[in-house]
Design an enzyme around this catalytic site. Structure first.
Site, short mmCIF file in Angstrom:
data_model
loop_
_atom_site.label_atom_id
_atom_site.label_comp_id
_atom_site.label_asym_id
_atom_site.label_seq_id
_atom_site.Cartn_x
_atom_site.Cartn_y
_atom_site.Cartn_z
CE LYS A 186 -3.75 -2.34 -0.29
NZ LYS A 186 -4.61 -3.02 0.67
C1 LIG Z 1 -5.64 -4.13 0.94
C2 LIG Z 1 -7.08 -3.86 1.02
C3 LIG Z 1 -7.82 -4.12 2.18
C4 LIG Z 1 -7.29 -4.88 3.34
O1 LIG Z 1 -6.17 -4.32 3.93
P1 LIG Z 1 -5.39 -5.15 5.05
O2 LIG Z 1 -4.59 -4.10 5.77
O3 LIG Z 1 -4.55 -6.14 4.33
O4 LIG Z 1 -6.40 -5.79 5.93
C5 LIG Z 1 -9.15 -3.73 2.22
N1 LIG Z 1 -9.73 -3.14 1.16
C6 LIG Z 1 -9.06 -2.90 0.03
C7 LIG Z 1 -9.78 -2.21 -1.10
C8 LIG Z 1 -7.72 -3.27 -0.09
O5 LIG Z 1 -7.08 -3.07 -1.25
#
Ligand SMILES: *Cc1c(COP(=O)(O)O)cnc(C)c1O
Length: 388
Positions: A186
């Protein structure tokens, strides 16, 4: 031609993060402690919201948000099928069901006209959960107006949206609760982790208790001097969702760089959009009211003009030693969601069509201009060689 493989995603970690993690390791305090407190304070200031709570994932944050709002068995939340399964699975944790609404073809975000229609024709909905796809803010004015009209809460999936702006304000300042992800790929990362922000003191209190085993700190807060340090009270069957100080040590520095990292991704996006002109594909649209976080750069192939499909394009990119990905496989074609609700691909025709055309190109701050150019040239070579 034997260039190194260009990965799809690489985290941008500097000496500041490394030093802070090493200092934390040497400090003798590894779980949630001073670094976590500092990360939360700086995050709260950054987004301009009174409560910012670290969690060990965005999924945990979304779960806590729905739990605090009181979503339970038989309730519904409304969201887009063009997302990661986490957005919808948290409803199932609580015995609730997601209702899906198709997306807008340009933004990949929930189509607010279809959202209005679904709200007018569905009962039992408690929460709207907009997903700011790739870091492009949803139409928050419309979503907030609909939430007000139908007395719903808004829980934003901002896993891609740090930092994103809508009409000059950061995402995080709109909904009842906003959840961010610090997963390794991210825009800001702590390896694994997340943050939830809210302006609602009741939600903040509940989420804080439920993120750590349902342990209430009120006993400490009220009269800490008269209670022994070993004493605590369990007031609910909570979860184990807290963040470690090791992760927070990274987060503190990632947050400080968040806007600089965004600007580098924006420059890459611009280079892509200019370099990919004239090819049988659609480059990402940016709504005029938005500052885009550019977590993802998703092109849509013009399949009608091509002899190859998306999967073959990805294979050819791999042969060019370039990593790509697909965001997302829509939830309504995933076995669990498809079987539970009896969905057909055409139930959400835009999501299904966009999915078949979508390719995410690499976009991360440490990419060089030459690497971006390499991706552009490979895309050009493959697509011009595959014209109908
Ligand atoms: C990555 C992601 C999540 C989950 O994030 P985590 O921190 O891995 O739980 C939720 N929603 C979207 C749209 C994502 O891309």
């Amino acid at each position: 031609m034997n260039e190194a493989f260009l990965p799809f995603a690489v985290p941008c970690i500097g000496e500041e993060e490394i030093n802070e993690v090493v200092n934390t390791l040497r400090s003798g305090w590894l779980t949630a402690g001073p670094k976590t407190q500092q990360f939360e304070q700086e995050f709260s200031t950054y987004v301009g919201m009174p409560y910012a709570l670290t969690v060990n994932s965005a999924t945990a944050g979304l779960h806590l948000a729905l739990e605090a709002i009181g979503v339970g068995a038989g309730d519904k939340i409304i969201t887009s099928p063009y997302t990661f399964t986490a957005t919808a699975e948290v409803a199932r944790y609580l015995g609730a069901d997601p209702i899906f609404v198709d997306i807008d073809r340009q933004t990949f975000n929930i189509d607010t006209k279809k959202l209005a229609h679904a709200l007018a024709t569905t009962t039992g909905i408690k929460v709207i959960s907009p997903v700011h796809f790739a870091g492009q803010a949803c139409e928050m004015d419309t979503i907030l107006a609909l939430a007000k009209q139908y007395q719903l809460k808004v829980v934003e999936d901002a896993a891609h949206a740090l930092p994103s702006q809508y009409k000059g304000r950061l995402i995080g300042q709109f909904g009842d609760v906003t959840a961010y992800s610090f997963y390794a790929t991210k825009t800001v990362t702590t390896g694994e982790g997340g943050m939830i922000v809210t302006a609602n003191p009741e939600y903040a209190k509940r989420m804080k208790i439920m993120r750590l085993h349902g342990i209430s700190r009120d006993a400490f807060d009220r009269s800490s001097s008269s209670l022994p340090s070993w004493y605590y009270e369990v007031v609910a069957p909570g979860f184990k969702y807290n963040m470690s100080d090791i992760a927070s040590a990274m987060g503190i520095h990632q947050l400080r760089k968040a806007e600089a990292l965004r600007q580098r991704r924006e420059a890459i996006a611009k280079q892509y959009t200019e370099g990919l002109q004239g090819l049988p594909l659609t480059t990402p649209y940016v709504a005029p009211d938005n500052v885009h976080a550019w977590h993802l750069y998703v092109i849509q192939l013009t399949l009608e003009a091509l002899k190859i499909d998306r999967n073959l394009f990805i294979e050819r990119m791999k042969m060019e030693r370039i990593g790509t990905s697909v965001h997302f496989i829509p939830l309504h074609i995933q076995p669990y969601w498809k079987e539970r609700y009896g969905f057909e691909p055409e139930d959400f025709p835009i999501a299904y069509d966009v999915y078949q055309r979508a390719v995410s190109l690499p976009i991360y701050p440490d990419m060089t201009d030459a690497q971006v150019e390499r991706v552009i040239n490979a895309t050009r070579r493959i697509l011009t060689g595959a014209l109908r």
